[in-house]
Design an enzyme around this catalytic site. Structure first.
Site, short mmCIF file in Angstrom:
data_model
loop_
_atom_site.label_atom_id
_atom_site.label_comp_id
_atom_site.label_asym_id
_atom_site.label_seq_id
_atom_site.Cartn_x
_atom_site.Cartn_y
_atom_site.Cartn_z
N HIS A 69 -3.00 13.34 0.55
CA HIS A 69 -3.27 12.11 -0.20
C HIS A 69 -4.13 11.14 0.59
O HIS A 69 -4.76 10.25 0.04
CB HIS A 69 -1.96 11.40 -0.56
CG HIS A 69 -0.96 12.32 -1.16
ND1 HIS A 69 -1.17 12.95 -2.36
CD2 HIS A 69 0.25 12.74 -0.72
CE1 HIS A 69 -0.13 13.72 -2.63
NE2 HIS A 69 0.73 13.62 -1.65
N HIS A 97 -3.44 4.23 7.82
CA HIS A 97 -4.08 5.26 7.01
C HIS A 97 -5.20 4.63 6.20
O HIS A 97 -5.40 3.41 6.26
CB HIS A 97 -3.04 5.94 6.10
CG HIS A 97 -2.46 4.98 5.12
ND1 HIS A 97 -1.27 4.33 5.34
CD2 HIS A 97 -2.92 4.53 3.93
CE1 HIS A 97 -1.02 3.53 4.32
NE2 HIS A 97 -2.01 3.62 3.45
N HIS A 99 -7.91 4.52 2.58
CA HIS A 99 -8.21 4.79 1.17
C HIS A 99 -9.73 4.79 1.03
O HIS A 99 -10.40 3.95 1.64
CB HIS A 99 -7.58 3.72 0.28
CG HIS A 99 -6.09 3.69 0.38
ND1 HIS A 99 -5.27 4.46 -0.41
CD2 HIS A 99 -5.26 3.01 1.21
CE1 HIS A 99 -4.01 4.25 -0.08
NE2 HIS A 99 -3.96 3.37 0.91
N HIS A 123 -4.96 0.60 5.95
CA HIS A 123 -3.63 -0.03 5.86
C HIS A 123 -2.84 0.22 7.13
O HIS A 123 -2.63 1.38 7.52
CB HIS A 123 -2.86 0.53 4.66
CG HIS A 123 -3.39 0.07 3.35
ND1 HIS A 123 -3.15 0.71 2.17
CD2 HIS A 123 -4.16 -1.01 3.04
CE1 HIS A 123 -3.74 0.05 1.18
NE2 HIS A 123 -4.37 -0.98 1.68
N THR A 207 1.56 1.42 -2.66
CA THR A 207 0.56 1.81 -3.66
C THR A 207 0.59 3.30 -3.95
O THR A 207 -0.30 3.82 -4.62
CB THR A 207 -0.85 1.40 -3.22
OG1 THR A 207 -1.22 2.15 -2.07
CG2 THR A 207 -0.93 -0.08 -2.91
N THR A 208 1.59 3.99 -3.39
CA THR A 208 1.80 5.40 -3.73
C THR A 208 3.27 5.56 -4.10
O THR A 208 4.10 4.72 -3.71
CB THR A 208 1.50 6.33 -2.53
OG1 THR A 208 2.19 5.85 -1.38
CG2 THR A 208 0.01 6.39 -2.25
#
Ligand SMILES: *[C@@H]1O[C@H](CO)[C@@H](O)[C@H](O)[C@H]1NC(C)=O
Ligand SMILES: *[C@@H]1O[C@H](CO)[C@@H](O)[C@H](O)[C@H]1NC(C)=O
Ligand SMILES: *[C@@H]1O[C@H](CO)[C@@H](O)[C@H](O)[C@H]1NC(C)=O
Ligand SMILES: *[C@@H]1O[C@H](CO)[C@@H](O)[C@H](O)[C@H]1NC(C)=O
Ligand SMILES: *[C@@H]1O[C@H](CO)[C@@H](O)[C@H](O)[C@H]1NC(C)=O
Ligand SMILES: *[C@@H]1O[C@H](CO)[C@@H](O)[C@H](O)[C@H]1NC(C)=O
Ligand SMILES: [Zn+2]
Ligand SMILES: [Zn+2]
Length: 567
Positions: A69, A97, A99, A123, A207-208
């Protein structure tokens, strides 16, 4: 942001997340990410003194993994900490991590700034110190995430830290995906010269999946500028594209900014002659983007008492927690008004012919100038303009704010006129207040003194202070008659002027000392903050039965009659 990927992830598109087991993704209360609309952001002076422990240490990056992801860097446990910056406690940093978008150069940040999506977002995830992941997910402030936008530029950074980090990017191999990071990279090497005093703050979620509403978000204003050849490596080397969640509804949440963060001027004002220059004065509000201000059922209006039709359905209201002294969360100078924002899901209004239960969100004020006898109410009654007007804004409890402002009765606003205690005597007529036992001339000014004391702390536009004094809405309303009122369908009286408001305008005025009323224009430097009256365009105004503008007098006479009867 990603904490732990679910093991079975059958349809991983965000629209299916809410159907996953134990998922909060379908909640609409405080989901992330959001679009940060900077013209709605308020400055919070508590958002200072961030401390970042070991952010400059080159020995905290442990492993890196592609979990299918995102790409996640796990940090050495219990070395990195974040505190201050308006966080209530110290947070221990776990991982960071990314995005991103895709190889076609589509941007992929999660948060948006005024609708703009940056190429990437980093993040940094921390848990409240001492809590396990599960405990933190169950705490409304259990997780603190620092969000950094990453901008892809032609001349951006290609220096060692980012080159080193991106050299570890890999596709998902399946077995033991975590690779040791042997380079000496610090978090500060990645953040570089981003000004860490400039940031936005709001309460949101992961957000996941499982999207737990447990995150205190910090989104830094300045992006990290990286060379586009490096940002492209994220989709290219990982095989992952568009790993970001679409933005979620704000649902009335306020976003705050640290004092150092520059905020834009509001695009609208009431009157160009009084306020500092703005592009849209009230006569031009209909030209604003997405404006409803030019429509036919606008507010405020002049209430012609002779034309008001009696409606027997306009019964008494039920006010829940109006007497609670702990419901006001903070007070702010919006630049257009002074607004007191209430704690969520506490105060309610029902009855009064509304047909729905409404949650009370905030109350605010409209006023005139410092000159004596200046009018500043929004509504007028038989063309009389009162010195001030207080609006208590309520949202249908069964709707999100986003839906409520699109629904004809989505909002209910209670309007109370405010005038000085002796004002009614000057208006002539036959009322001799001195003999009236229900006269409000003796009303208690202490709550209003407490409230207006805060005005000196919010001189600056968009400033906010927490409300620590204990006063209730009932304290402010005093013994004003809440059974006699007018009712009509109208709009918000500020842009975007959505025609979503059931208006209640109470007939009796709340009495506040003249010198306390004066503090609104003098302390905030905002003058004549009211919209001109709008055309009725055939709308009807209704009134409660058997009462008139002189409600208290009638009650007094009625009481007198009853007493006479019993004697
Ligand atoms: C921030 O730090 C300064 C200097 O130590 C201190 O005076 C101030 O009270 C702090 N502010 C907050 C909100 O913690
Ligand atoms: C983290 O900070 C503490 C306190 O300054 C220090 O003792 C420790 O060595 C640091 N850890 C790392 C990995 O740099
Ligand atoms: C982001 O990158 C673009 C392209 O290089 C540049 O024009 C823009 O100014 C950058 N934005 C910020 C906020 O640095
Ligand atoms: C994954 O990366 C390896 C090594 O770079 C490469 O040989 C392989 O083809 C890649 N697999 C996919 C599915 O991209
Ligand atoms: C990282 O730092 C350590 C100690 O500071 C040093 O011994 C080592 O050579 C460095 N590694 C690299 C790859 O620079
Ligand atoms: C407001 O509009 C609704 C729907 O058109 C209507 O049913 C209601 O009677 C109106 N109320 C008033 C006070 O005009
Ligand atoms: Zn994330
Ligand atoms: Zn208002």
């Amino acid at each position: 942001m990603v904490l732990r990927a679910p093991i079975l992830f059958i349809d991983h598109t965000p629209s299916h997340w809410s159907s996953l087991n134990d998922s909060f993704c379908g909640n609409k209360k405080r989901q992330s990410p959001i679009d940060i609309v900077t013209s709605h952001v308020l400055t919070d002076h508590n958002l200072v003194n961030f401390t970042f422990l070991n952010f400059s240490s080159p020995h905290v990056f442990k492993t890196i993994e592609n979990n299918g992801h995102t790409v996640k860097c796990n940090l050495v446990k219990n070395e990195v900490e974040v505190s201050g910056g308006g966080l209530s406690e110290t947070y221990s940093t776990l991982q960071l991590h990314f995005h991103w978008g895709d190889t076609e150069h589509h941007p992929g940040s999660e948060h948006l700034i005024d609708g703009h999506r940056y190429p990437m977002e980093m993040h940094i995830v921390s848990l409240k110190k001492g809590l396990t992941v599960e405990e933190a997910k169950a705490d409304p402030e259990g997780i603190a995430v620092l969000g950094f936008f990453i901008n892809a530029t032609d001349d951006g950074d290609m220096s060692e830290p980012w080159s080193n980090l991106t050299s570890y990017l890999m596709n998902k191999t399946g077995k033991d995906p975590a690779v040791n990071i042997t380079d000496n990279i610090s978090i500060n090497d990645l953040i570089k010269n981003v000004d860490l005093t400039k940031f936005y703050r709001y309460m949101g979620s992961l957000t996941t999946p499982t999207c737990n509403e447990a995150v205190v978000w910090t989104v830094f204003q300045e992006p990290i500028n990286i060379h586009k050849n490096l940002t492209q490596l994220f989709p290219m080397k990982t095989g992952l594209n568009n790993v970001f969640r679409p933005s979620q509804i704000r649902n009335g949440r306020q976003v705050f900014a640290s004092p150092a963060t520059p905020l834009p001027h509001s695009p609208w004002c009431y009157d160009d002659h009084h306020d500092d220059h703005c592009e849209y004065s009230s006569l031009k509000w209909h030209e604003l983007p997405q404006s409803h201000c030019g429509k036919k059922s606008q507010s405020p209006i002049d209430i012609e008492t002779k034309e008001a039709m009696t409606d027997k359905h306009l019964n008494n209201f039920t006010f829940t927690k109006f007497d609670d002294k702990h419901t006001i969360k903070y007070i702010t100078n919006t630049g257009h008004s002074v607004k007191c924002v209430l704690e969520e899901d506490m105060v309610e209004v029902s009855g009064g012919g509304l047909g729905h239960v409404y949650s009370t969100l905030q109350f605010h004020f409209h006023w005139g100038s410092e000159s004596h006898g200046s009018g500043g109410s929004e509504h007028t009654v038989d063309t009389k303009r009162y010195p001030m007007e207080m609006h208590i804004v309520n949202k249908r409890k069964d709707l999100t704010l986003e839906d409520a402002i699109k629904t004809q009765n989505g909002l209910a606003v209670l309007g109370f006129f405010i005038e000085a205690p002796h004002a009614s005597k000057n208006s002539g007529g036959s009322d001799h207040d001195e003999t009236n036992p229900t006269s409000t001339t003796t009303s208690n000014m202490e709550p209003w003194k407490t409230l207006t004391n805060y005005l000196s702390k919010i001189n600056n536009t968009k400033s906010k202070v927490d409300f620590t004094e204990k006063i209730s809405i009932d304290d402010l309303l005093g013994n004003v008659d809440r059974t006699a009122y007018f009712r009509y369908n109208g709009s918000l009286t500020t842009p975007s002027c959505n025609e979503a408001v059931v208006w209640t305008v109470f007939k009796e005025s709340v009495k506040v000392d003249q010198n306390l009323m004066m503090m609104f224009p003098s302390q905030t430097k905002n003058h004549n903050v009211y919209r001109p009256v709008q055309s009725l365009n055939g709308r009807k105004v209704y009134t409660t039965a058997g009462s008139s503008v002189h409600g208290p007098i009638i009650r007094f006479l009625l009481l007198a009659c009853l007493c006479h009867f019993f004697l």
